[in-house]
Design an enzyme around this catalytic site. Structure first.
Site, PDB file in Angstrom:
ATOM      1  CG  ASP A 155      29.726  36.195  28.725  1.00 10.49           C
ATOM      2  OD1 ASP A 155      29.801  35.858  29.922  1.00 10.49           O
ATOM      3  OD2 ASP A 155      29.407  37.337  28.344  1.00 10.49           O
ATOM      4  CB  ALA A 197      39.949  47.726  31.442  1.00  2.00           C
ATOM      5  CE  LYS A 231      31.806  43.324  27.671  1.00  6.37           C
ATOM      6  NZ  LYS A 231      32.025  43.012  29.087  1.00  6.37           N
ATOM      7  CB  THR A 264      38.102  43.071  26.367  1.00  2.24           C
ATOM      8  OG1 THR A 264      36.742  43.345  26.738  1.00  2.24           O
ATOM      9  CG2 THR A 264      38.408  41.612  26.653  1.00  2.24           C
ATOM     10  CB  SER A 265      36.862  48.171  28.116  1.00  5.82           C
ATOM     11  OG  SER A 265      37.151  48.267  29.495  1.00  5.82           O
ATOM     12  CB  SER A 325      35.618  45.085  37.121  1.00  9.12           C
ATOM     13  OG  SER A 325      34.933  45.762  36.079  1.00  9.12           O
TER      14      SER A 325
END
Length: 497
Positions: free
Chosen positions: A260, A200, A292, A202-203, A198
Site C-alpha cells: 500500500d 468492499a 487501517k 476486504t470489509s 467503492s
C-alpha cells in the site's frame, strides 16, 4: 506472417494477450512475453505473446486470441491476421528507472498509466511498478503527476459549479457508514456533493454495497449527472464509471502482498475526487487498534501528505483524525448498515449515537467549508437539517432518483439463519476488534449476501454480565454461519474487563 484466428474465449484480465504455437514462435524467434503487432483489416493492436506446445489448443498456423484482443481487433475465429515483431513499450524503461530509485517526470508517469489503462502492460510489469513505488517512495511532484495521469486517462464529471464538496474515509472501522447520512444533509443545505463510492474489498460492506440494498448504484456519467442536477448529490459506484480506471488495476496487484504505497494511496483517492470536479474535500483518518491506521505517527504523516498534495492539486482539503479503535455503528453488513442509517435519518432512538454524532460533526465541517455555516456553527445547522426530517426527505429523493425505494428500517429482513454470541464474563466492554468483527461478518457472507453480517448488542464501555448478549451473526447459509461461529469462538472480538 499470416495466421488464422482462433478465439480462445478466455479473458486475460489486465493485458492484451495472444497465444502462438511453439513452432510458429520458434520460426519467428519470438519468446514468451515478447510483443507482436497484429493487423486485422483496418484494425491493429500490440499484444503480449504466450506460447503453447499444445497443437489441440493452438495448432501451427493459428493464433489464439484472448477475449480482450478479439474485441479490440473486431475479428473472429477463422479470419486471417498478419503478425510482426513489435518493440516493448517505453513505459517498461520508465518502470526500471523507478526501480533504480530515480524520479519519474510527468511524461514518464503518464506513459506508464496510459499503458496500464490501454492494456499494454502485463500484470507482472504492473506489479514491478507498484513494488518500485513501494521501495522508492514517490516525491510530492511524482504523486501529483501520478494523480493527474490517473485523471487524464479516464472520464471526468464536468459540473461547472462552485463549490463541489466531497469526503473520504481511509477505512478500517466496522459500521462506519457516515457517508449516507452526511450527503443528504450537505445536499439539503444547498451544496453539490457528487458522491462516488467503492464496493468492499476486504470489509463486510462498502458504501456502494449498502446503498445498493436500497437502490441501483451503477450509472453512466450522463445518468450520474442527471441525478446530481435533480438532487445536488448522488450515491454512485465508482467502478461503474470510467473514473481513474488505472486505480483498480493497481489495487489488483497490490492486494496479494498487501502493498500500500503511500504515494499511490494519495493519488488513488485524490484522482477520483478531482475526476468529479471536487473543490473541497474532507478526509477522515480513523486511528486505533484494529483500524487501517494504528499509529499516531502514521496518521499525522498521512494528514500532512494529504494537505500538501491537495494544495498542489488546488483542492481545499481538511483532514481529521478520528477514533477508529472500535465499530461505531451497530450493524455490520449491507442490510444491517442500511438499517442503521435509516434509524438515524428518521430520528429513531434505535440509531447508533456514535454514528449519528460523527456524521453530524463531519457534515458540520463540510457546511463550514462550503460557506453554509459560520466557523463553529456547522454541527448545529447539520443537526437542525437532520432532526427536522429534511435530510431524510432529501435521502429518499436521491434513492428514488436511483430507482429505489426507502423502507421502514424495522421492516428490513435479515438473513434467515443466525446465532447469538454470549458473554461468559462480567465487567465492561474495553475493546471491540474491528478486524475480527469484519472477518466474522465476511465469513457469514457479507457483502455478497446483502442480508448477512453482524448486529452488535453491546458497544464500547457498556456493562455486561455472564450470559449477556454481545452480538448476533446472520447468514443465508448454515455452513457459512458455522464457519463464522467457529471464528467467533476462536478469535474473541470483545474484550471485557
Amino acid at each position: 506472417m499470416e495466421l488464422k484466428v482462433k478465439n480462445l474465449e478466455i479473458a486475460a484480465g489486465d493485458a492484451l494477450v495472444a497465444m502462438l504455437n511453439y513452432e510458429d514462435a520458434h520460426h519467428l524467434t519470438i519468446f514468451q512475453g515478447d510483443r507482436i503487432l497484429i493487423r486485422a483489416g483496418k484494425n491493429n493492436a500490440v499484444a503480449v505473446v504466450d506460447i503453447t506446445h499444445s497443437n489441440s489448443l493452438v495448432p501451427r498456423g493459428t493464433i489464439g486470441l484472448f477475449e480482450e484482443l478479439t474485441q479490440n481487433l473486431n475479428t473472429k475465429s477463422g479470419k486471417k491476421v498478419f503478425i510482426s515483431i513489435a518493440e516493448k513499450p517505453k513505459s517498461i524503461d520508465y518502470i526500471k528507472k523507478k526501480m533504480h530509485g530515480e524520479k519519474l517526470n510527468e511524461k514518464e508517469m503518464f506513459s506508464i498509466i496510459s499503458d496500464i489503462v490501454n492494456m499494454r502492460l502485463t500484470e507482472i510489469e504492473i506489479t514491478y511498478f507498484v513494488a518500485a513505488c513501494y521501495m522508492n517512495e514517490l516525491s510530492s511532484r511524482e504523486i501529483v503527476d501520478l494523480t493527474e495521469a490517473m485523471i487524464n486517462t479516464g472520464e471526468t464529471l464536468a459540473l461547472n459549479k462552485y463549490p463541489i464538496m466531497d469526503k473520504h474515509c481511509i477505512g478500517g472501522v466496522a459500521g462506519n457508514r457516515t457517508t449516507m447520512i452526511i450527503v443528504p444533509i450537505v445536499a439539503e443545505a444547498g451544496l453539490i456533493m457528487p458522491k462516488t463510492s467503492s464496493r468492499a474489498i476486504t470489509s463486510p460492506a462498502g458504501t456502494a454495497d449498502t446503498v445498493e440494498f436500497l437502490a441501483n448504484v451503477s450509472f453512466s456519467m450522463k445518468g450520474m449527472k442527471r441525478i446530481i442536477e435533480k438532487n445536488n448529490s448522488c450515491f454512485v459506484w465508482g467502478g461503474g464509471i470510467n473514473l481513474a480506471p488505472s486505480d483498480d488495476k493497481l489495487i489488483h496487484v497490490e492486494r496479494p502482498m498487501s502493498l500500500d504505497p503511500v504515494g499511490q494511496l494519495l493519488a488513488s483517492i485524490l484522482a477520483k475526487k478531482k475526476s468529479v470536479s471536487a473543490t473541497h474535500l474532507l478526509v477522515d483518518i480513523p486511528l486505533g487498534k484494529g483500524a487501517k491506521v494504528e499509529s499516531k505517527d502514521k496518521a499525522l504523516m498521512l494528514k500532512k501528505m494529504f494537505e500538501r498534495i491537495s494544495r498542489l492539486l488546488k483542492i481545499k482539503t481538511k483532514v481529521i483524525i478520528t477514533d477508529g479503535s472500535h465499530p461505531i455503528g451497530r450493524g455490520v453488513g449491507p442490510a444491517l448498515e442500511a438499517r442503521d442509517v435509516l434509524y438515524i435519518l428518521t430520528n429513531n432512538p434505535k440509531g447508533s449515537y456514535e454514528l449519528r454524532e460523527k456524521s453530524l460533526e463531519m457534515a458540520g465541517i463540510l457546511l463550514e467549508m462550503g460557506g453554509k455555516a459560520k466557523s463553529g456553527c456547522g454541527k448545529i445547522i447539520a443537526e437542525e437539517i437532520l432532526t427536522s426530517g429534511r435530510a431524510y426527505k432529501r435521502f429518499s429523493n436521491i434513492i428514488r432518483s436511483q430507482g429505489g425505494k426507502v423502507c421502514d428500517p424495522d421492516s428490513i429482513r435479515m438473513a434467515k439463519h443466525h446465532c447469538n454470541i454470549i458473554s461468559n464474563l462480567r465487567g465492561r466492554v474495553s475493546h471491540i476488534d474491528n478486524k475480527i468483527i469484519s472477518k466474522i461478518a465476511r465469513m457469514a457472507g457479507a457483502p455478497f449476501d446483502k442480508r448477512a453480517g453482524i448486529y452488535l448488542h453491546k458497544n464500547l464501555g457498556e456493562e455486561v454480565h455472564r450470559g449477556s448478549l454481545l452480538y448476533t451473526i446472520y447468514s443465508e447459509s448454515k455452513q457459512k454461519l458455522m464457519y463464522a461461529r467457529k471464528i467467533a469462538d476462536e478469535e474473541k472480538a470483545f474484550e471485557i474487563k
